[in-house]
Design a protein around this motif. Structure first.
Motif, PDB file in Angstrom:
ATOM      1  N   ALA A   1       0.802  -1.084   0.005  1.00 15.18           N
ATOM      2  CA  ALA A   1       0.146   0.311   0.600  1.00 15.18           C
ATOM      3  C   ALA A   1       0.245   1.134   0.298  1.00 15.18           C
ATOM      4  O   ALA A   1       1.941   1.276   0.692  1.00 15.18           O
ATOM      5  N   LYS A   2      -0.075   2.913  -0.571  1.00 15.99           N
ATOM      6  CA  LYS A   2       0.801   3.781  -0.309  1.00 15.99           C
ATOM      7  C   LYS A   2      -0.142   4.435   0.135  1.00 15.99           C
ATOM      8  O   LYS A   2      -0.991   4.048  -0.092  1.00 15.99           O
ATOM      9  N   ILE A   3       0.114   5.877   0.474  1.00 20.01           N
ATOM     10  CA  ILE A   3      -0.469   6.455   1.685  1.00 20.01           C
ATOM     11  C   ILE A   3      -1.102   6.927  -0.045  1.00 20.01           C
ATOM     12  O   ILE A   3      -0.237   7.927  -1.035  1.00 20.01           O
ATOM     13  N   GLY A   4      -2.723   7.223  -0.496  1.00 21.28           N
ATOM     14  CA  GLY A   4      -3.095   7.943  -2.162  1.00 21.28           C
ATOM     15  C   GLY A   4      -3.133   9.223  -1.545  1.00 21.28           C
ATOM     16  O   GLY A   4      -3.223  10.202  -1.545  1.00 21.28           O
ATOM     17  N   ASN A   5      -4.170   9.459   0.030  1.00 20.62           N
ATOM     18  CA  ASN A   5      -4.580  10.837  -0.083  1.00 20.62           C
ATOM     19  C   ASN A   5      -4.577  11.006   1.575  1.00 20.62           C
ATOM     20  O   ASN A   5      -5.001   9.899   2.362  1.00 20.62           O
ATOM     21  N   VAL A   6      -5.101  12.846   1.917  1.00 20.97           N
ATOM     22  CA  VAL A   6      -5.217  12.153   3.561  1.00 20.97           C
ATOM     23  C   VAL A   6      -6.663  13.076   3.120  1.00 20.97           C
ATOM     24  O   VAL A   6      -6.188  14.327   2.410  1.00 20.97           O
TER      25      VAL A   6
END
Length: 115
Positions: free
Chosen positions: A3-8
């Protein structure tokens, strides 16, 4: 799970006003807007997302969203590690997404491509 941070994701009452505020106050340019439901602002390596009332899938709290290749597989791994599925995988207007909680009760979103 990869996974990667897609958005906040920040919930807002007025997407247009929030776009204007974060563009002027913080200097975040607009990347994408879906009318009054959602906007993505360019935060560099992470998108700063504004969620109108229709798009507040995690409730009124700010939440991080993790982009994964397979949402259903990610949910299995999250549950096996002690997390809880709050809202199961569902197809949204742009992706498949689910809301989960970590073992400490913090909500976050996992999302991925429509199949």
């Amino acid at each position: 799970m990869e996974a990667k941070i897609g958005n906040v994701l920040y919930p807002v009452e007025d997407v247009e006003k929030a776009i204007a505020f974060y563009n002027v106050a913080v200097g975040l340019p607009l990347k994408f807007q879906d009318e009054a439901r959602f906007a993505a602002l360019d935060g560099g390596s992470t998108t700063f997302a504004l969620a109108g009332a229709e798009e507040q899938v995690a409730g009124r709290a700010a939440a991080v969203s993790f982009k994964v290749p397979d949402v259903v597989a990610a949910l299995r791994e999250i549950e096996a590690a002690g997390g809880v599925v709050v809202a199961p995988a569902a197809e949204g207007p742009h992706e498949v997404r689910a809301v989960v909680q970590d073992p400490w009760g913090n909500a976050f979103i996992v999302y991925g491509p429509k199949k």
